[in-house]
Scaffold this motif. Sequence first.
Motif, PDB file in Angstrom:
ATOM      1  N   SER A  41     -11.577  82.305  -0.796  1.00 18.10           N
ATOM      2  CA  SER A  41     -12.807  81.902  -1.490  1.00 18.10           C
ATOM      3  C   SER A  41     -12.541  81.665  -2.974  1.00 18.10           C
ATOM      4  N   LEU A  45     -12.976  78.177  -5.014  1.00 18.29           N
ATOM      5  CA  LEU A  45     -13.700  78.118  -6.281  1.00 18.29           C
ATOM      6  C   LEU A  45     -12.853  77.424  -7.338  1.00 18.29           C
ATOM      7  N   TYR A  50     -16.661  74.111  -3.625  1.00 15.42           N
ATOM      8  CA  TYR A  50     -17.666  75.162  -3.685  1.00 15.42           C
ATOM      9  C   TYR A  50     -18.388  75.412  -2.365  1.00 15.42           C
ATOM     10  N   LEU A  85     -19.419  81.272  -7.007  1.00 14.76           N
ATOM     11  CA  LEU A  85     -19.516  79.981  -6.316  1.00 14.76           C
ATOM     12  C   LEU A  85     -20.897  79.363  -6.487  1.00 14.76           C
ATOM     13  N   TYR A  86     -21.936  80.182  -6.395  1.00 16.06           N
ATOM     14  CA  TYR A  86     -23.284  79.665  -6.619  1.00 16.06           C
ATOM     15  C   TYR A  86     -23.469  79.208  -8.068  1.00 16.06           C
ATOM     16  N   ALA A  88     -21.227  78.138 -10.134  1.00 11.48           N
ATOM     17  CA  ALA A  88     -20.463  76.907 -10.351  1.00 11.48           C
ATOM     18  C   ALA A  88     -21.218  75.671  -9.869  1.00 11.48           C
ATOM     19  N   GLN A  89     -22.114  75.877  -8.927  1.00  8.14           N
ATOM     20  CA  GLN A  89     -22.912  74.766  -8.386  1.00  8.14           C
ATOM     21  C   GLN A  89     -24.274  74.651  -9.056  1.00  8.14           C
TER      22      GLN A  89
END
Length: 161
Positions: A41, A45, A50, A85-86, A88-89
């Motif tokens: 993961s 990333l 993502y 990850l969230y 980054a989006q």
Amino acid sequence: MNMKKHSNRRAALVLLLLLGTSPVFAAADTHAEWEQLNNQSVELLNTGHYADGVIVAKQALALIEKNSDADHPDVATSLNNLAELYRAQGQYAQAEPLYKRSLAILEKALGENHPDVATSLNNLAELYRAQGQYAQAEPLYKRSLAIGEKVLGGNHPEVAT
């Protein structure tokens, strides 16, 4: 082959078979699987994949939550990675509760002045900064910095960062 050697080999084989299915070995296998998912993961990333990273991070989180205490630092790591990850989006609403839960786990498990707590504080501050919520970010940055200076010393590269 004499009977004693044959009997010893059979006993050793039975012992290996039993150990291979023991909870200790199963736990080690589970932790190794979690580490692999966790590392995957992070790699996703770091390479900008993502959506795939979220899928893998959720698998890692589910695995560690199922096989450890809810307040284990590995749970905090998985929560943090999913939050990253969230973030980054730009999915800040999904990231915030994960960061907060990760921070709470680390404070409870490691103490309020641990370097991992400082990192967690910094990550939550970055989330607020990304949203322009500077008043919420600043005290987290300051607390993270204070922990770093206290634990690592003022000249440590992580404190400089």
